[in-house]
Design an enzyme around this catalytic site. Structure first.
Site, PDB file in Angstrom:
ATOM      1  N   LYS A 138      40.722  47.879  38.878  1.00 34.59           N
ATOM      2  CA  LYS A 138      39.858  47.733  40.050  1.00 34.59           C
ATOM      3  C   LYS A 138      38.693  48.707  39.955  1.00 34.59           C
ATOM      4  O   LYS A 138      38.879  49.877  39.642  1.00 34.59           O
ATOM      5  CB  LYS A 138      40.673  48.024  41.311  1.00 34.59           C
ATOM      6  CG  LYS A 138      39.885  48.032  42.599  1.00 34.59           C
ATOM      7  CD  LYS A 138      40.832  48.341  43.756  1.00 34.59           C
ATOM      8  CE  LYS A 138      40.099  48.544  45.043  1.00 34.59           C
ATOM      9  NZ  LYS A 138      41.008  48.885  46.147  1.00 34.59           N
ATOM     10  N   SER A 146      28.340  35.052  35.060  1.00 38.69           N
ATOM     11  CA  SER A 146      29.219  36.137  34.650  1.00 38.69           C
ATOM     12  C   SER A 146      28.920  37.352  35.511  1.00 38.69           C
ATOM     13  O   SER A 146      28.096  37.300  36.412  1.00 38.69           O
ATOM     14  CB  SER A 146      28.986  36.498  33.179  1.00 38.69           C
ATOM     15  OG  SER A 146      27.630  36.878  33.002  1.00 38.69           O
ATOM     16  N   THR A 163      34.779  35.048  38.567  1.00 41.21           N
ATOM     17  CA  THR A 163      33.900  34.889  37.413  1.00 41.21           C
ATOM     18  C   THR A 163      34.571  35.592  36.240  1.00 41.21           C
ATOM     19  O   THR A 163      35.785  35.780  36.240  1.00 41.21           O
ATOM     20  CB  THR A 163      32.469  35.413  37.703  1.00 41.21           C
ATOM     21  OG1 THR A 163      31.608  35.055  36.616  1.00 41.21           O
ATOM     22  CG2 THR A 163      32.433  36.895  37.953  1.00 41.21           C
ATOM     23  N   TYR A 164      33.800  35.969  35.238  1.00 40.12           N
ATOM     24  CA  TYR A 164      34.361  36.698  34.103  1.00 40.12           C
ATOM     25  C   TYR A 164      33.460  37.879  33.783  1.00 40.12           C
ATOM     26  O   TYR A 164      32.275  37.887  34.112  1.00 40.12           O
ATOM     27  CB  TYR A 164      34.536  35.787  32.882  1.00 40.12           C
ATOM     28  CG  TYR A 164      33.260  35.148  32.391  1.00 40.12           C
ATOM     29  CD1 TYR A 164      32.510  35.736  31.373  1.00 40.12           C
ATOM     30  CD2 TYR A 164      32.792  33.965  32.951  1.00 40.12           C
ATOM     31  CE1 TYR A 164      31.329  35.155  30.927  1.00 40.12           C
ATOM     32  CE2 TYR A 164      31.622  33.378  32.515  1.00 40.12           C
ATOM     33  CZ  TYR A 164      30.891  33.978  31.498  1.00 40.12           C
ATOM     34  OH  TYR A 164      29.722  33.402  31.066  1.00 40.12           O
ATOM     35  N   GLY A 206      24.036  34.100  37.394  1.00 37.58           N
ATOM     36  CA  GLY A 206      24.229  32.671  37.609  1.00 37.58           C
ATOM     37  C   GLY A 206      24.397  32.351  39.084  1.00 37.58           C
ATOM     38  O   GLY A 206      23.856  33.039  39.953  1.00 37.58           O
ATOM     39  N   ALA A 207      25.166  31.312  39.373  1.00 41.21           N
ATOM     40  CA  ALA A 207      25.353  30.865  40.756  1.00 41.21           C
ATOM     41  C   ALA A 207      25.906  31.970  41.648  1.00 41.21           C
ATOM     42  O   ALA A 207      25.608  32.028  42.841  1.00 41.21           O
ATOM     43  CB  ALA A 207      26.277  29.652  40.788  1.00 41.21           C
ATOM     44  N   ALA A 208      26.689  32.888  41.075  1.00 36.70           N
ATOM     45  CA  ALA A 208      27.261  33.987  41.859  1.00 36.70           C
ATOM     46  C   ALA A 208      26.186  34.916  42.415  1.00 36.70           C
ATOM     47  O   ALA A 208      26.439  35.652  43.371  1.00 36.70           O
ATOM     48  CB  ALA A 208      28.252  34.778  41.010  1.00 36.70           C
TER      49      ALA A 208
END
Length: 126
Positions: A9, A25, A57-58, A73-75
């Site tokens: 975390k 990502s 995501t990654y 990206g979309a995030a």
């Protein structure tokens, strides 16, 4: 039996970049990935402290020492520059592995720098 546990975390990591036109990502400073034990391309969950958004995501490796947290990206619609994030990775552990299990927790300061690390989350008091 197996249990899904918090593996790593980053607590209150501050977004430094939010890039819509980039392959999806989350870029994380490579030093922080290593400290947390998160692998490049590993699935991560992101919880936005500032707006309540939660998404998957990654991780991709950011430049070591750059202190980058880039939501791509979309995030990028879910987290903007300056937002505080909780970034988590989870893993499956066997009963035998749970006997010695401890998560890797990185606590970030208000300045976006690493404050300290721990292998436990403090007990919440009433």
């Amino acid at each position: 039996m197996h249990a899904i546990m918090l593996k790593a975390k980053l607590h209150r990591a501050q977004v430094t970049h939010s890039v819509l036109d980039y392959e999806g990502s989350c870029a994380i400073d490579g030093e922080w990935l290593d400290l947390a034990g998160i692998r490049e391309y590993e699935q991560i969950q992101i919880y936005n402290v500032d707006n309540g958004e939660r998404f998957t995501t990654y991780a991709i490796r950011g430049e070591e020492g750059s202190r980058i947290i880039s939501v791509n990206g979309a995030a990028a619609h879910k987290a903007g520059v300056g937002h505080r994030l909780i970034i988590c990775a989870y893993a499956h552990y066997s009963e035998a592995e749970l006997a010695n299990f401890k998560p890797h927790v990185l606590y970030m300061g208000a300045d976006g720098e690493l404050s300290h690390t721990s292998n436990a989350i403090p007990v919440q008091v009433a």
